[in-house]
Design a protein around this motif. Structure first.
Motif, PDB file in Angstrom:
ATOM      1  N   VAL A   1       0.848  -1.191   0.000  1.00  0.00           N
ATOM      2  CA  VAL A   1       0.000   0.000   0.000  1.00  0.00           C
ATOM      3  C   VAL A   1       0.888   1.247   0.000  1.00  0.00           C
ATOM      4  O   VAL A   1       2.082   1.184   0.293  1.00  0.00           O
ATOM      5  N   ASP A   2       0.284   2.377  -0.344  1.00  0.00           N
ATOM      6  CA  ASP A   2       1.020   3.639  -0.356  1.00  0.00           C
ATOM      7  C   ASP A   2       0.862   4.421   0.940  1.00  0.00           C
ATOM      8  O   ASP A   2       1.683   5.276   1.255  1.00  0.00           O
ATOM      9  N   ALA A   3      -0.210   4.139   1.668  1.00  0.00           N
ATOM     10  CA  ALA A   3      -0.445   4.864   2.915  1.00  0.00           C
ATOM     11  C   ALA A   3      -1.273   4.013   3.861  1.00  0.00           C
ATOM     12  O   ALA A   3      -2.136   3.237   3.430  1.00  0.00           O
ATOM     13  N   VAL A   4      -0.998   4.181   5.139  1.00  0.00           N
ATOM     14  CA  VAL A   4      -1.789   3.554   6.205  1.00  0.00           C
ATOM     15  C   VAL A   4      -2.302   4.674   7.106  1.00  0.00           C
ATOM     16  O   VAL A   4      -1.522   5.500   7.582  1.00  0.00           O
ATOM     17  N   ILE A   5      -3.609   4.689   7.306  1.00  0.00           N
ATOM     18  CA  ILE A   5      -4.238   5.637   8.227  1.00  0.00           C
ATOM     19  C   ILE A   5      -4.884   4.832   9.338  1.00  0.00           C
ATOM     20  O   ILE A   5      -5.624   3.884   9.067  1.00  0.00           O
ATOM     21  N   ASN A   6      -4.615   5.207  10.565  1.00  0.00           N
ATOM     22  CA  ASN A   6      -5.311   4.564  11.684  1.00  0.00           C
ATOM     23  C   ASN A   6      -6.148   5.575  12.448  1.00  0.00           C
ATOM     24  O   ASN A   6      -5.640   6.575  12.941  1.00  0.00           O
ATOM     25  N   THR A   7      -7.438   5.288  12.550  1.00  0.00           N
ATOM     26  CA  THR A   7      -8.331   6.105  13.384  1.00  0.00           C
ATOM     27  C   THR A   7      -8.925   5.261  14.509  1.00  0.00           C
ATOM     28  O   THR A   7      -9.815   5.731  15.217  1.00  0.00           O
ATOM     29  N   ALA A   8      -8.456   4.033  14.657  1.00  0.00           N
ATOM     30  CA  ALA A   8      -8.944   3.142  15.713  1.00  0.00           C
ATOM     31  C   ALA A   8      -8.089   3.298  16.962  1.00  0.00           C
ATOM     32  O   ALA A   8      -6.951   3.756  16.903  1.00  0.00           O
ATOM     33  N   GLY A   9      -8.655   2.904  18.091  1.00  0.00           N
ATOM     34  CA  GLY A   9      -7.902   2.911  19.337  1.00  0.00           C
ATOM     35  C   GLY A   9      -8.803   3.190  20.521  1.00  0.00           C
ATOM     36  O   GLY A   9      -9.458   4.229  20.575  1.00  0.00           O
ATOM     37  N   ASP A  10      -8.856   2.252  21.442  1.00  0.00           N
ATOM     38  CA  ASP A  10      -9.708   2.379  22.619  1.00  0.00           C
ATOM     39  C   ASP A  10      -8.918   2.921  23.808  1.00  0.00           C
ATOM     40  O   ASP A  10      -7.709   2.708  23.923  1.00  0.00           O
ATOM     41  N   ALA A  11      -9.631   3.593  24.699  1.00  0.00           N
ATOM     42  CA  ALA A  11      -9.048   4.059  25.956  1.00  0.00           C
ATOM     43  C   ALA A  11     -10.161   4.158  26.984  1.00  0.00           C
ATOM     44  O   ALA A  11     -11.311   4.441  26.643  1.00  0.00           O
ATOM     45  N   HIS A  12      -9.809   3.920  28.233  1.00  0.00           N
ATOM     46  CA  HIS A  12     -10.784   4.043  29.318  1.00  0.00           C
ATOM     47  C   HIS A  12     -10.885   5.496  29.762  1.00  0.00           C
ATOM     48  O   HIS A  12      -9.877   6.168  29.970  1.00  0.00           O
ATOM     49  N   PHE A  13     -12.107   5.984  29.894  1.00  0.00           N
ATOM     50  CA  PHE A  13     -12.364   7.304  30.455  1.00  0.00           C
ATOM     51  C   PHE A  13     -13.035   7.119  31.808  1.00  0.00           C
ATOM     52  O   PHE A  13     -14.060   6.447  31.904  1.00  0.00           O
ATOM     53  N   GLY A  14     -12.458   7.701  32.830  1.00  0.00           N
ATOM     54  CA  GLY A  14     -13.009   7.586  34.170  1.00  0.00           C
ATOM     55  C   GLY A  14     -12.066   8.175  35.198  1.00  0.00           C
ATOM     56  O   GLY A  14     -10.903   8.477  34.897  1.00  0.00           O
ATOM     57  N   SER A  15     -12.547   8.332  36.392  1.00  0.00           N
ATOM     58  CA  SER A  15     -11.791   8.958  37.474  1.00  0.00           C
ATOM     59  C   SER A  15     -10.442   8.287  37.698  1.00  0.00           C
ATOM     60  O   SER A  15     -10.324   7.057  37.651  1.00  0.00           O
TER      61      SER A  15
END
Length: 199
Positions: free
Chosen positions: A56-70
């Motif tokens: 491929v000519d390009a890889v774009i990543n918009t995935a990714g989990d994170a926990h939000f909390g105190s």
């Protein structure tokens, strides 16, 4: 260009896909419903995705989990969500993908505003985003064959207010179409080692 978009059906990913598809050949990747199935928490899954995608000519990543909390409720196990996905997952997309990206191609990763403008409950996401930024800046000077690497750091999206709005009091949201231009700049432009903030 032939572009692999990981997380192509999320809020940002779908907007990026819709914009770039009119000018480029797009391969979508994600957990469900994409051309290729991938779990970025798994190096084996990432490697299998690249084998199926080919060069491929390009890889774009918009995935990714994170926990939000105190912070007081943030356990090592909850923190590991961001470490495995938003941090290691994105870095592994680069480490395992360099030989699958053509000369003078590019990687575009995703961080987020909380690494620069802290919010309550955002410590884990900020940690991962800041580490992604540091990796991009450092990796840029060693990428082989003219391959470029950047990351986009968006603020709260208008399209995500119902989900994430309560975490971002006083933040001015931006439309996804504005964020898309940062990804386009990374893929179709010439810069490397950059943080494209959309705040």
């Amino acid at each position: 260009m032939k572009i692999l978009i990981v997380g192509a059906f999320g809020t940002i990913g779908s907007a990026v896909h819709n914009d770039l598809a009119s000018r480029h050949e797009i391969i979508t990747a994600g957990r469900n419903g994409a051309d290729l199935t991938v779990d970025i928490r798994s190096p084996e899954s990432i490697s299998a995705m690249y084998q199926r995608a080919g060069k491929v000519d390009a890889v774009i990543n918009t995935a990714g989990d994170a926990h939000f909390g105190s912070l007081l409720e943030l356990t090592p196990e909850l923190n590991e969500i961001a470490i495995l996905s938003k941090l290691k997952g994105q870095i592994n997309l680069v480490l395992l993908g360099m030989h699958h990206v053509n000369d003078h191609g590019s990687f575009t990763l995703t961080s987020g505003i909380v690494m620069d403008d802290p919010i309550k409950g955002g410590a884990s996401a900020a940690m991962a985003g800041g580490a992604v930024r540091a990796f991009v800046q450092s990796a840029a000077i060693e990428m082989p064959r003219g391959i470029r690497i950047n990351h986009v750091s968006p603020t709260l999206l208008e399209e995500s207010i119902s989900t994430y709005g309560p975490y971002f009091p006083g933040f001015e949201p931006v439309p996804a179409r504005r964020v898309v231009q940062a990804y386009r700049k990374s893929v179709e432009g010439s810069q490397t080692g950059q943080t494209y903030t959309v705040y």
